[in-house]
Design a protein around this motif. Structure first.
Motif, PDB file in Angstrom:
ATOM      1  N   TRP A  48      36.867 -24.292  38.245  1.00  0.00           N
ATOM      2  CA  TRP A  48      35.842 -24.247  39.296  1.00  0.00           C
ATOM      3  C   TRP A  48      36.368 -23.655  40.604  1.00  0.00           C
ATOM      4  O   TRP A  48      35.581 -23.300  41.486  1.00  0.00           O
ATOM      5  CB  TRP A  48      35.266 -25.641  39.538  1.00  0.00           C
ATOM      6  N   ALA A  49      37.693 -23.518  40.728  1.00  0.00           N
ATOM      7  CA  ALA A  49      38.254 -22.939  41.958  1.00  0.00           C
ATOM      8  C   ALA A  49      37.763 -21.512  42.181  1.00  0.00           C
ATOM      9  O   ALA A  49      37.563 -21.089  43.331  1.00  0.00           O
ATOM     10  CB  ALA A  49      39.788 -22.953  41.889  1.00  0.00           C
ATOM     11  N   TYR A  50      37.554 -20.766  41.080  1.00  0.00           N
ATOM     12  CA  TYR A  50      37.161 -19.357  41.224  1.00  0.00           C
ATOM     13  C   TYR A  50      35.728 -19.189  41.738  1.00  0.00           C
ATOM     14  O   TYR A  50      35.522 -18.553  42.791  1.00  0.00           O
ATOM     15  CB  TYR A  50      37.376 -18.622  39.904  1.00  0.00           C
ATOM     16  N   PRO A  51      34.699 -19.709  41.059  1.00  0.00           N
ATOM     17  CA  PRO A  51      33.344 -19.533  41.590  1.00  0.00           C
ATOM     18  C   PRO A  51      33.171 -20.116  42.993  1.00  0.00           C
ATOM     19  O   PRO A  51      32.432 -19.575  43.817  1.00  0.00           O
ATOM     20  CB  PRO A  51      32.442 -20.234  40.575  1.00  0.00           C
ATOM     21  N   LEU A  52      33.861 -21.238  43.275  1.00  0.00           N
ATOM     22  CA  LEU A  52      33.770 -21.854  44.587  1.00  0.00           C
ATOM     23  C   LEU A  52      34.261 -20.888  45.677  1.00  0.00           C
ATOM     24  O   LEU A  52      33.578 -20.649  46.681  1.00  0.00           O
ATOM     25  CB  LEU A  52      34.609 -23.143  44.613  1.00  0.00           C
ATOM     26  N   THR A  53      35.432 -20.294  45.477  1.00  0.00           N
ATOM     27  CA  THR A  53      36.007 -19.432  46.519  1.00  0.00           C
ATOM     28  C   THR A  53      35.366 -18.044  46.556  1.00  0.00           C
ATOM     29  O   THR A  53      35.295 -17.417  47.610  1.00  0.00           O
ATOM     30  CB  THR A  53      37.535 -19.314  46.336  1.00  0.00           C
ATOM     31  N   TRP A  54      34.879 -17.534  45.398  1.00  0.00           N
ATOM     32  CA  TRP A  54      34.091 -16.297  45.422  1.00  0.00           C
ATOM     33  C   TRP A  54      32.853 -16.464  46.295  1.00  0.00           C
ATOM     34  O   TRP A  54      32.488 -15.583  47.074  1.00  0.00           O
ATOM     35  CB  TRP A  54      33.658 -15.896  44.005  1.00  0.00           C
ATOM     36  N   SER A  55      32.185 -17.615  46.136  1.00  0.00           N
ATOM     37  CA  SER A  55      30.951 -17.879  46.898  1.00  0.00           C
ATOM     38  C   SER A  55      31.240 -17.988  48.392  1.00  0.00           C
ATOM     39  O   SER A  55      30.508 -17.430  49.210  1.00  0.00           O
ATOM     40  CB  SER A  55      30.290 -19.180  46.402  1.00  0.00           C
ATOM     41  N   ILE A  56      32.322 -18.667  48.744  1.00  0.00           N
ATOM     42  CA  ILE A  56      32.675 -18.820  50.169  1.00  0.00           C
ATOM     43  C   ILE A  56      33.004 -17.463  50.796  1.00  0.00           C
ATOM     44  O   ILE A  56      32.550 -17.165  51.910  1.00  0.00           O
ATOM     45  CB  ILE A  56      33.861 -19.802  50.325  1.00  0.00           C
ATOM     46  N   SER A  57      33.766 -16.634  50.094  1.00  0.00           N
ATOM     47  CA  SER A  57      34.110 -15.321  50.659  1.00  0.00           C
ATOM     48  C   SER A  57      32.873 -14.445  50.820  1.00  0.00           C
ATOM     49  O   SER A  57      32.781 -13.668  51.766  1.00  0.00           O
ATOM     50  CB  SER A  57      35.170 -14.623  49.806  1.00  0.00           C
ATOM     51  N   SER A  58      31.923 -14.580  49.886  1.00  0.00           N
ATOM     52  CA  SER A  58      30.675 -13.798  49.999  1.00  0.00           C
ATOM     53  C   SER A  58      29.893 -14.217  51.249  1.00  0.00           C
ATOM     54  O   SER A  58      29.366 -13.367  51.965  1.00  0.00           O
ATOM     55  CB  SER A  58      29.805 -13.995  48.760  1.00  0.00           C
TER      56      SER A  58
END
Length: 411
Positions: free
Chosen positions: A401-411
């Motif tokens: 879940w670390a990946y979708p979480l941080t992709w969303s924050i950077s977007s």
């Protein structure tokens, strides 16, 4: 039209990465597949910084090409390739010396360590080839030629698969042979790029006699390239940290997640190709003072990249059990790959958006902006989240879940 050849190039790049893992997994077993997989993030960590410098060179070259300043363009090309040669030699020496310490630092299991070390060292013995190829490819793309690098990559990919099948499938030489096949194919690509640059119009043709680093030009390349290099390293550092946490779940988890990462690479293809195309497109159009055209291209590129990435994500989500079984059919390996895909695959659109904005900002000469966003989102937040959450919930899904979480924050 500029992005489509890049898309094909990235597809073949991914195919020959997958070929390595498919052949290694099927002929040499779980531990060998885990060794190749665990080395992937480390390789990107060490290569990514210098790849970012190559992006900086591409931005400078695209600006001069768009503005028609051919004298400066020629200096930029020769400076970039000379600097690339120095980087390749440095990378070889550093990687060969530091390999054991780095692999132990990320918690590579004892049963996997010897094979990881062999793969790592053989791969980096050919550093000069892949660094020169990446710089040469970046230069050709910045000159508006996205077709030649693709042709060279297809030739390289075919050679890589043939060598894999002969050395591993036929002669059973081990994981070192997979790395050897990769570096031989990359050296061929580098030679073809240099040959092409030697045949460009005289105004900016490569001449070996003129290969030297011009101080002012090197400063421009480094100023534009270091933020992109740091950004690549940030992503790699975070991914190495993630890999070290995955390693704690054993060789089967490493093999399963490694299989998924090869499949996930196909989701990154539209992300990478439009990000690269946007950097060149924006750089050339700003150099030519075509500001409205730059805006329209930016918007169109973002929409295309997000749409294609999400389409690939849906396909991966649905077909992951069958795709993962091609690498290793054991139920545990397929299970780890499937769990990771079902967490991450539907969020590829956010990854595409972040990379496209980064490509646009780099083309505009503002590469520090995406560097800081990704430093915070993809490194600090990702590592903090995993460190805290895994302590209280020691399950591998928490890491995914670390990946979708941080992709969303950077977007």
């Amino acid at each position: 039209m500029f992005a489509i050849p890049l898309l094909w190039g990235n597809l073949f790049q991914q195919l020959y990465n997958v070929a390595d893992s498919l052949i290694v997994g099927n002929f040499l077993g779980n531990n060998a597949l885990a060794a190749v997989s665990s080395s992937g993030n480390l390789i990107f960590l060490m290569v990514g910084f210098f790849g970012g410098i190559g992006v900086g060179a591409g931005v400078v070259i695209a600006r001069y090409f768009g503005a028609g300043e051919y004298e400066k363009l020629k200096k930029a090309i020769h400076t970039a390739l000379a600097f690339g040669g120095v980087c390749g030699i440095f990378l070889t020496v550093a990687a060969l010396i530091l390999a054991p310490q780095i692999l132990k630092l990320i918690g590579t299991p004892e049963e996997v360590l010897p094979k990881s070390l062999v793969y790592f060292r053989v791969y980096f013995a050919g550093s000069l080839g892949f660094v020169i190829y990446n710089f040469g490819m970046g230069i050709l793309q910045s000159l508006g030629d996205s077709k030649s690098p693709v042709i060279y990559l297809i030739i390289s990919a075919c050679l890589n698969v043939i060598l894999d099948l002969v050395l591993i499938g036929g002669l059973r030489f081990g994981v070192g042979a997979a790395a050897f096949a990769t570096i031989v194919s990359q050296i061929l690509s580098a030679v073809l790029c240099i040959r092409k640059l030697r045949r460009e119009p005289e105004a900016f043709r490569l001449s070996f006699r003129e290969l030297r680093m011009n101080g002012n030009m090197l400063r421009l390349i480094v100023v534009n390239g270091i933020p992109a290099g740091i950004q690549n390293s940030i992503i790699a550092v975070a991914n190495v940290f993630v890999q070290s946490n995955i390693n704690q779940f054993g060789a089967l988890a490493m093999a399963g997640c490694g299989s998924y990462s090869k499949i996930e690479g196909f989701g990154f293809i539209p992300v990478t190709c439009f990000s690269q195309a946007l950097t060149t497109f924006i750089g050339q159009n700003l150099g030519a003072k075509e500001y409205d055209r730059a805006k329209k291209g930016a918007a169109f590129g973002i929409v295309c990249s997000m749409t294609l990435a999400e389409l690939v994500g849906v396909i991966v989500y649905m077909l992951i059990p069958y795709l993962a079984a091609a690498f290793d059919s054991s139920a545990e390996v397929v299970g780890f790959a499937t769990r990771q895909a079902h967490v991450e695959a539907l969020f590829y659109c956010f990854l595409a958006f972040s990379h496209c904005i980064a490509g646009i900002m780099r083309g505009a000469g503002k590469s520090a902006v995406p560097m800081f966003v990704m430093l915070v989102s993809w490194c600090i937040i990702r590592i903090t989240y995993i460190t805290i959450t895994v302590h209280f919930i020691p399950k591998i899904q928490v890491i995914f879940w670390a990946y979708p979480l941080t992709w969303s924050i950077s977007s």
